[in-house]
Design a protein around this motif. Structure first.
Motif, PDB file in Angstrom:
ATOM      1  N   MET A 141       2.529  -2.471   1.842  1.00  0.00           N
ATOM      2  CA  MET A 141       1.480  -1.279   2.242  1.00  0.00           C
ATOM      3  C   MET A 141       1.362  -1.040   3.456  1.00  0.00           C
ATOM      4  O   MET A 141       1.580   0.225   3.693  1.00  0.00           O
ATOM      5  CB  MET A 141       0.295  -1.673   1.324  1.00  0.00           C
ATOM      6  CG  MET A 141       0.454  -1.895  -0.071  1.00  0.00           C
ATOM      7  SD  MET A 141      -0.841  -2.777  -0.844  1.00  0.00           S
ATOM      8  CE  MET A 141      -2.010  -1.303  -1.247  1.00  0.00           C
TER       9      MET A 141
ATOM     10  N   HIS B 131       2.558   2.793   5.176  1.00  0.00           N
ATOM     11  CA  HIS B 131       1.578   3.697   5.586  1.00  0.00           C
ATOM     12  C   HIS B 131       2.014   3.909   7.199  1.00  0.00           C
ATOM     13  O   HIS B 131       1.860   4.999   7.890  1.00  0.00           O
ATOM     14  CB  HIS B 131       0.129   3.108   5.708  1.00  0.00           C
ATOM     15  CG  HIS B 131      -0.773   3.956   6.038  1.00  0.00           C
ATOM     16  ND1 HIS B 131      -1.266   4.446   6.953  1.00  0.00           N
ATOM     17  CD2 HIS B 131      -1.586   4.653   4.820  1.00  0.00           C
ATOM     18  CE1 HIS B 131      -2.443   5.240   6.814  1.00  0.00           C
ATOM     19  NE2 HIS B 131      -2.753   5.395   5.422  1.00  0.00           N
TER      20      HIS B 131
ATOM     21  N   ARG C  47       4.774   6.240   7.157  1.00  0.00           N
ATOM     22  CA  ARG C  47       4.629   7.836   6.853  1.00  0.00           C
ATOM     23  C   ARG C  47       3.772   8.724   7.637  1.00  0.00           C
ATOM     24  O   ARG C  47       3.918   9.762   7.966  1.00  0.00           O
ATOM     25  CB  ARG C  47       4.095   7.888   5.367  1.00  0.00           C
ATOM     26  CG  ARG C  47       3.592   9.088   4.678  1.00  0.00           C
ATOM     27  CD  ARG C  47       3.498   9.000   3.366  1.00  0.00           C
ATOM     28  NE  ARG C  47       4.547   8.539   2.684  1.00  0.00           N
ATOM     29  CZ  ARG C  47       4.546   8.883   1.044  1.00  0.00           C
ATOM     30  NH1 ARG C  47       3.268   9.363   0.345  1.00  0.00           N
ATOM     31  NH2 ARG C  47       5.614   8.209   0.474  1.00  0.00           N
ATOM     32  N   TYR C  48       2.905   7.688   8.099  1.00  0.00           N
ATOM     33  CA  TYR C  48       1.673   8.298   8.971  1.00  0.00           C
ATOM     34  C   TYR C  48       1.568   7.934  10.612  1.00  0.00           C
ATOM     35  O   TYR C  48       0.591   8.490  10.954  1.00  0.00           O
ATOM     36  CB  TYR C  48       0.452   8.269   8.353  1.00  0.00           C
ATOM     37  CG  TYR C  48      -0.019   8.734   6.698  1.00  0.00           C
ATOM     38  CD1 TYR C  48       0.563   9.954   6.545  1.00  0.00           C
ATOM     39  CD2 TYR C  48       0.135   7.919   5.832  1.00  0.00           C
ATOM     40  CE1 TYR C  48       0.307  10.409   5.229  1.00  0.00           C
ATOM     41  CE2 TYR C  48      -0.152   8.341   4.395  1.00  0.00           C
ATOM     42  CZ  TYR C  48      -0.091   9.480   4.112  1.00  0.00           C
ATOM     43  OH  TYR C  48       0.009  10.088   2.834  1.00  0.00           O
TER      44      TYR C  48
ATOM     45  N   SER D 100       3.687   4.956  -5.333  1.00  0.00           N
ATOM     46  CA  SER D 100       3.215   5.121  -3.893  1.00  0.00           C
ATOM     47  C   SER D 100       2.744   3.787  -3.458  1.00  0.00           C
ATOM     48  O   SER D 100       1.917   3.216  -4.086  1.00  0.00           O
ATOM     49  CB  SER D 100       2.405   6.298  -3.493  1.00  0.00           C
ATOM     50  OG  SER D 100       1.968   6.352  -2.033  1.00  0.00           O
ATOM     51  N   TYR D 101       2.902   3.510  -2.118  1.00  0.00           N
ATOM     52  CA  TYR D 101       2.490   2.214  -1.578  1.00  0.00           C
ATOM     53  C   TYR D 101       1.131   2.684  -0.536  1.00  0.00           C
ATOM     54  O   TYR D 101       0.805   1.781   0.178  1.00  0.00           O
ATOM     55  CB  TYR D 101       3.482   1.332  -0.836  1.00  0.00           C
ATOM     56  CG  TYR D 101       4.491   0.636  -1.669  1.00  0.00           C
ATOM     57  CD1 TYR D 101       4.557   1.040  -3.072  1.00  0.00           C
ATOM     58  CD2 TYR D 101       5.309  -0.350  -1.189  1.00  0.00           C
ATOM     59  CE1 TYR D 101       5.628   0.168  -3.844  1.00  0.00           C
ATOM     60  CE2 TYR D 101       6.215  -1.045  -1.930  1.00  0.00           C
ATOM     61  CZ  TYR D 101       6.356  -0.755  -3.255  1.00  0.00           C
ATOM     62  OH  TYR D 101       7.266  -1.553  -4.072  1.00  0.00           O
ATOM     63  N   VAL D 102       1.046   3.955  -0.243  1.00  0.00           N
ATOM     64  CA  VAL D 102       0.162   4.166   0.850  1.00  0.00           C
ATOM     65  C   VAL D 102      -1.404   4.505   0.180  1.00  0.00           C
ATOM     66  O   VAL D 102      -2.180   5.337   1.091  1.00  0.00           O
ATOM     67  CB  VAL D 102       0.850   5.411   1.499  1.00  0.00           C
ATOM     68  CG1 VAL D 102       1.884   4.753   2.196  1.00  0.00           C
ATOM     69  CG2 VAL D 102       0.930   6.737   0.750  1.00  0.00           C
TER      70      VAL D 102
ATOM     71  N   LEU E 173      -6.755   1.968   4.075  1.00  0.00           N
ATOM     72  CA  LEU E 173      -6.453   2.583   2.823  1.00  0.00           C
ATOM     73  C   LEU E 173      -7.853   3.221   1.985  1.00  0.00           C
ATOM     74  O   LEU E 173      -7.654   4.268   1.556  1.00  0.00           O
ATOM     75  CB  LEU E 173      -5.729   1.778   1.864  1.00  0.00           C
ATOM     76  CG  LEU E 173      -4.299   1.393   2.318  1.00  0.00           C
ATOM     77  CD1 LEU E 173      -3.642   0.424   1.467  1.00  0.00           C
ATOM     78  CD2 LEU E 173      -3.335   2.572   2.409  1.00  0.00           C
TER      79      LEU E 173
ATOM     80  N   LYS F 166      -5.669  11.773   3.778  1.00  0.00           N
ATOM     81  CA  LYS F 166      -4.646  10.978   4.101  1.00  0.00           C
ATOM     82  C   LYS F 166      -3.988  11.011   5.227  1.00  0.00           C
ATOM     83  O   LYS F 166      -3.688  12.076   5.766  1.00  0.00           O
ATOM     84  CB  LYS F 166      -3.530  11.292   2.871  1.00  0.00           C
ATOM     85  CG  LYS F 166      -4.193  11.250   1.368  1.00  0.00           C
ATOM     86  CD  LYS F 166      -4.139   9.788   0.990  1.00  0.00           C
ATOM     87  CE  LYS F 166      -4.685   9.520  -0.470  1.00  0.00           C
ATOM     88  NZ  LYS F 166      -4.887   8.211  -0.780  1.00  0.00           N
TER      89      LYS F 166
END
Length: 392
Positions: free
Chosen positions: A151, A155, A158-159, A254-256, A294, A304
């Motif tokens: 996770m 994250h 992606r971010y 989704s894992y985020v 999270l 997010k």
């Protein structure tokens, strides 16, 4: 539907206590809880009990709830064991609220316990692993840290969340835990220490992971019909929400994020008629540093992808706009699986009663607790509101 109120809460210390049993730890928490009720409460006044535990180590797999409630003198009181992994006692509190709101009981005990320190590291990993998907995660060798590492990696990719931001969660929570006499890891750590610790599961290191703990915690929920018998400063259970999801991380889209947390939060906010901006503090489930980040997003403390920036800004520090994990969280306070959710409620009770000592938030009116089972198979959120301040 009758209102439900929190009138008392207490816990044992969290840590490794070879001289204690699960019964003695629960007695410590129960005694602290009854002593915390402003006008006092006797065991004979309790109508029902809900007790959360995973049953780590196989001590008392059946009837472990009655085993502890009988030990503290609740002879004949109906007791239900609640098992929802790390969210067990958070859901026990929810069951207590439901019992009161339904009119079936006026005074309900909710609590939890776990003893985790008397096993080998391999046995501990096994019992933690049973909260994940059994066939395709645990039996294939995936650890609890490994699931949250996936996770974290997702994250970060992606971010652009950074290891430094993960470490800031640890630094903040250790600073708070150092002010909590019940904390297992009650010491501060520097950012350098939190960044340079040995790797547990890439990208998570030792300071990004909570300890395994022995401990117990309890809370007392009562109806509006009797609340005046126990306190002149009632704390109302303003909102409750819960959610479930796929137990296996690999089964989710989704894992985020943790959809169960988001569903639970939205239900709790809706019941309370509140928004995150109305909160004065929060206790969130930070079994790993990424879990706290999270939670910021799932509970709508930020958008997010903005959780890393939020912790870096200091907004969730003890003196920030929304202090998070004033108790030290699971990271510093500890994580006795079955006691964790009720332990969060203990902190909420102390903060709203002005009894949190050095970590006291200034004049809080509302606080939120957020408890997650496994990697997000279950989640429960409670919002507590200081009734006298709201009515003034």
């Amino acid at each position: 539907m009758t209102d439900a109120f929190l009138v008392g809460a207490g816990q044992s210390g969290y840590g490794a206590f070879p001289e204690e049993s699960y019964r003695s730890l629960f007695r410590t928490a129960f005694d602290a809880t009854t002593e915390s009720v402003p006008k006092g409460l006797m065991a004979s006044e309790i109508d029902e009990a809900f007790v959360g535990t995973l049953g780590v180590g196989g001590r008392q797999l059946g009837l472990s709830g009655p085993a502890v409630t009988e030990h503290v003198g609740l002879d004949g009181v109906p007791c239900t064991r609640v098992e929802n992994a790390c969210a067990a006692s958070g859901f026990a509190v929810r069951q207590a609220v439901q019992a009161v709101k339904s009119g079936m009981a006026d005074v309900v005990l909710a609590g939890g316990f776990e003893v985790m320190s008397d096993m080998s590291s391999d046995a501990t990993k096994y019992w933690l692993g049973v909260s994940g998907e059994t066939e395709w995660e645990r039996l294939s060798g995936t650890t609890f840290a490994g699931v949250y590492a996936q996770m974290a990696s997702a994250h970060m990719e992606r971010y652009d969340t950074t290891r430094k931001q993960l470490s800031r969660v640890a630094v903040k929570n250790h600073a708070n835990g150092a002010k909590n006499p019940h904390a297992q890891l009650g010491f501060e750590c520097s950012l350098d220490e939190a960044q340079s610790a040995p790797t547990v599961a890439e990208p998570l290191n030792l300071y990004h992971c909570c300890p395994t703990s022995d401990g117990a915690a309890c809370a007392l929920i009562v109806s509006e019909d009797v609340v005046d018998e126990y306190t002149d400063d009632p704390i109302r259970v303003a909102g409750v929400g819960a959610g479930s999801d796929s137990v296996g991380l690999f089964q989710r889209d989704s894992y985020v994020g943790v959809p169960a947390s988001e569903r639970a939060a939205e239900a709790a906010y809706d019941m309370a008629g509140l928004t995150p901006e109305d909160l004065d503090f929060a206790e969130v489930h930070d079994c790993f540093a990424i879990a706290e980040l999270l939670a910021y997003e799932d509970l709508h403390f930020c958008e997010k992808g903005e959780a890393g920036a939020l912790v870096e800004s200091g907004a969730t520090a003890l003196d920030g706009d929304l202090p998070v994990n004033t108790s030290g969280g699971l990271k510093s306070k500890g994580h006795p699986i079955g006691a964790t959710g009720a332990g969060q409620v203990v902190e909420a009770f102390k903060q709203l009663s002005g009894e949190a000592g050095e970590r006291q938030v200034e004049n809080p009116v509302r606080g939120l607790t957020h408890n997650v089972g496994g990697s997000g198979g279950a989640a429960v959120v409670h919002i507590f509101e200081k009734e006298t301040a709201v009515s003034a």
